[in-house]
Design a protein around this motif. Structure first.
Motif, PDB file in Angstrom:
ATOM      1  N   GLU A  86      -0.705  49.652  39.756  1.00 45.69           N
ATOM      2  CA  GLU A  86      -0.503  51.064  40.091  1.00 45.69           C
ATOM      3  C   GLU A  86      -1.236  51.428  41.374  1.00 45.69           C
ATOM      4  O   GLU A  86      -0.687  52.099  42.260  1.00 45.69           O
ATOM      5  CB  GLU A  86      -1.002  51.919  38.931  1.00 45.69           C
ATOM      6  N   VAL A  87      -2.481  50.982  41.486  1.00 45.97           N
ATOM      7  CA  VAL A  87      -3.266  51.269  42.685  1.00 45.97           C
ATOM      8  C   VAL A  87      -2.692  50.534  43.888  1.00 45.97           C
ATOM      9  O   VAL A  87      -2.572  51.090  44.990  1.00 45.97           O
ATOM     10  CB  VAL A  87      -4.740  50.884  42.460  1.00 45.97           C
ATOM     11  N   ALA A 131      -9.215  50.409  48.254  1.00 51.46           N
ATOM     12  CA  ALA A 131      -9.451  51.287  47.120  1.00 51.46           C
ATOM     13  C   ALA A 131     -10.606  50.736  46.298  1.00 51.46           C
ATOM     14  O   ALA A 131     -10.739  49.519  46.132  1.00 51.46           O
ATOM     15  CB  ALA A 131      -8.206  51.386  46.255  1.00 51.46           C
ATOM     16  N   LEU A 161     -11.662  50.507  38.958  1.00 49.50           N
ATOM     17  CA  LEU A 161     -10.442  49.708  39.090  1.00 49.50           C
ATOM     18  C   LEU A 161     -10.400  48.656  37.991  1.00 49.50           C
ATOM     19  O   LEU A 161     -11.024  47.611  38.089  1.00 49.50           O
ATOM     20  CB  LEU A 161     -10.375  49.054  40.469  1.00 49.50           C
ATOM     21  N   ARG A 192      -4.881  48.992  35.737  1.00 51.38           N
ATOM     22  CA  ARG A 192      -4.517  49.927  36.815  1.00 51.38           C
ATOM     23  C   ARG A 192      -4.204  49.223  38.126  1.00 51.38           C
ATOM     24  O   ARG A 192      -3.807  49.870  39.100  1.00 51.38           O
ATOM     25  CB  ARG A 192      -5.672  50.908  37.086  1.00 51.38           C
ATOM     26  N   LEU A 241      -4.821  59.061  46.320  1.00 52.20           N
ATOM     27  CA  LEU A 241      -4.896  57.795  47.061  1.00 52.20           C
ATOM     28  C   LEU A 241      -3.600  57.543  47.813  1.00 52.20           C
ATOM     29  O   LEU A 241      -3.613  57.193  49.002  1.00 52.20           O
ATOM     30  CB  LEU A 241      -5.194  56.654  46.088  1.00 52.20           C
ATOM     31  N   ALA A 242      -2.468  57.734  47.145  1.00 55.18           N
ATOM     32  CA  ALA A 242      -1.168  57.517  47.791  1.00 55.18           C
ATOM     33  C   ALA A 242      -0.974  58.462  48.977  1.00 55.18           C
ATOM     34  O   ALA A 242      -0.478  58.063  50.046  1.00 55.18           O
ATOM     35  CB  ALA A 242      -0.044  57.698  46.775  1.00 55.18           C
ATOM     36  N   THR A 254      -4.782  58.333  41.622  1.00 58.63           N
ATOM     37  CA  THR A 254      -3.692  57.588  42.245  1.00 58.63           C
ATOM     38  C   THR A 254      -2.868  58.449  43.189  1.00 58.63           C
ATOM     39  O   THR A 254      -2.510  58.014  44.296  1.00 58.63           O
ATOM     40  CB  THR A 254      -2.788  56.966  41.166  1.00 58.63           C
ATOM     41  N   THR A 278       0.181  52.065  46.004  1.00 60.07           N
ATOM     42  CA  THR A 278      -0.068  53.135  46.975  1.00 60.07           C
ATOM     43  C   THR A 278      -0.026  52.625  48.409  1.00 60.07           C
ATOM     44  O   THR A 278       0.019  53.429  49.343  1.00 60.07           O
ATOM     45  CB  THR A 278      -1.432  53.794  46.724  1.00 60.07           C
TER      46      THR A 278
END
Length: 311
Positions: free
Chosen positions: A282-283, A271, A275, A279, A247-248, A244, A286
């Motif tokens: 949260e994903v 993304a 997955l 999550r 990714l962010a 994460t 980003t």
């Protein structure tokens, strides 16, 4: 018999865009051949125990909570079954539509007519609708989880061979979004293509020279790879299996470059990889545009539906 063009109280509304009628007909024909043998085929149990003159009423019922899809295949299944048996086509009244949330015990449709037709068609009808409803339910769960984030859930090409149209239709019914339908409509440059072409830039240039009408997406495992793809002119980045935090940071780096140095005003970011539903938010936080989830179609359990003949 009612059709998807009838009033909403009696027919399932088509999810836009809907399933192609010719595709439904071909798929139902293949499924009936599997179950009955080559056309016209036979059901040795039903045809031995139920007279052709018998009529009855059956309810298509949800056995568990979920999102229904595939009801648009019901009428064609009954039509083809009746034709094979040389019997009248049953009437159908729909009480739900594709994309509807359903609960255990809810009657989705009522089928009235030849008992032989109802029983012979039962398994094919349930296989298609249960499969589609399972996929729709999985897509709906992700759609609910992503609500308000600005991100959408995407499907992949990890579909059941021969049933891709149904799988992707079901994703739409559940509120998800289709990615590419196949290898023909979007270019996806992965690591093996990069190796074969001699680099990311070479791969992108080759696609643009050969197929200038398609979007080019590039897979990246690191921020550096994402920036390299951006510099090479990718339209769309697939950010694969990034933690994460990485990714962010990658999303922030891409967004900072947008609109400058020949980079598009908005580069779409997807993304993917591991997955899970827990999550998803949260994903999405980003700043990615999409989460692609192969499990929508390759691992979704069916939604338990049944066809209950009234006594």
């Amino acid at each position: 018999m009612t059709t998807p063009d009838s009033t909403p109280d009696h027919a399932p509304a088509a999810v836009t865009p809907g399933l192609d009628a010719a595709w439904i007909a071909r798929t139902v024909e293949t499924a009936l051949d599997e179950d009955l043998g080559p056309a016209p085929g036979r059901d040795v149990t039903t045809q031995a125990t139920v007279p052709p003159s018998a009529t009855g009423t059956a309810d298509l019922v949800a056995r568990e909570e979920g999102t229904v899809a595939g009801l648009v295949t019901v009428t064609e299944t009954l039509r083809q079954t009746a034709r094979r048996l040389g019997l009248p086509e049953p009437e159908v009244t729909f009480h739900a539509q594709d994309g509807s949330a359903v609960v255990p015990g809810q009657v989705l449709a009522t089928l009235t007519g030849s008992t032989q037709v109802l029983l012979v068609a039962e398994r094919t009808l349930l296989n298609l609708a249960s499969r589609a409803s399972g996929v729709a339910s999985a897509a709906a769960a992700f759609s609910r989880e992503l609500a308000g984030t600005g991100a959408q859930v995407l499907d992949t090409r990890k579909t059941t061979p021969g049933l891709r149209a149904l799988d992707k239709y079901a994703v739409r019914a559940g509120g998800g979004t289709n990615k590419r339908m196949g290898l023909y409509d979007v270019a996806m440059v992965k690591d093996n293509h990069v190796v074969a072409a001699g680099g990311v830039g070479a791969a992108i240039r080759a696609v643009r020279a050969t197929f200038p009408d398609v979007l080019v997406q590039v897979e990246a495992d690191t921020t550096a790879q994402a920036m390299e793809a951006l510099d090479a002119g990718a339209d769309f980045l697939l950010l694969d299996n990034m933690p994460t935090a990485v990714l962010a940071a990658t999303v922030a780096a891409v967004r900072e470059r947008q609109g400058r140095d020949g980079v598009a005003e908005h580069v779409e970011l997807e993304a993917t990889g591991n997955l899970t539903l827990d999550r998803a938010r949260e994903v999405a936080s980003t700043g990615v545009d999409y989460l692609s989830v192969g499990a929508l179609t390759h691992s979704a359990p069916i939604l338990d539906l049944a066809l209950d003949l009234r006594a």
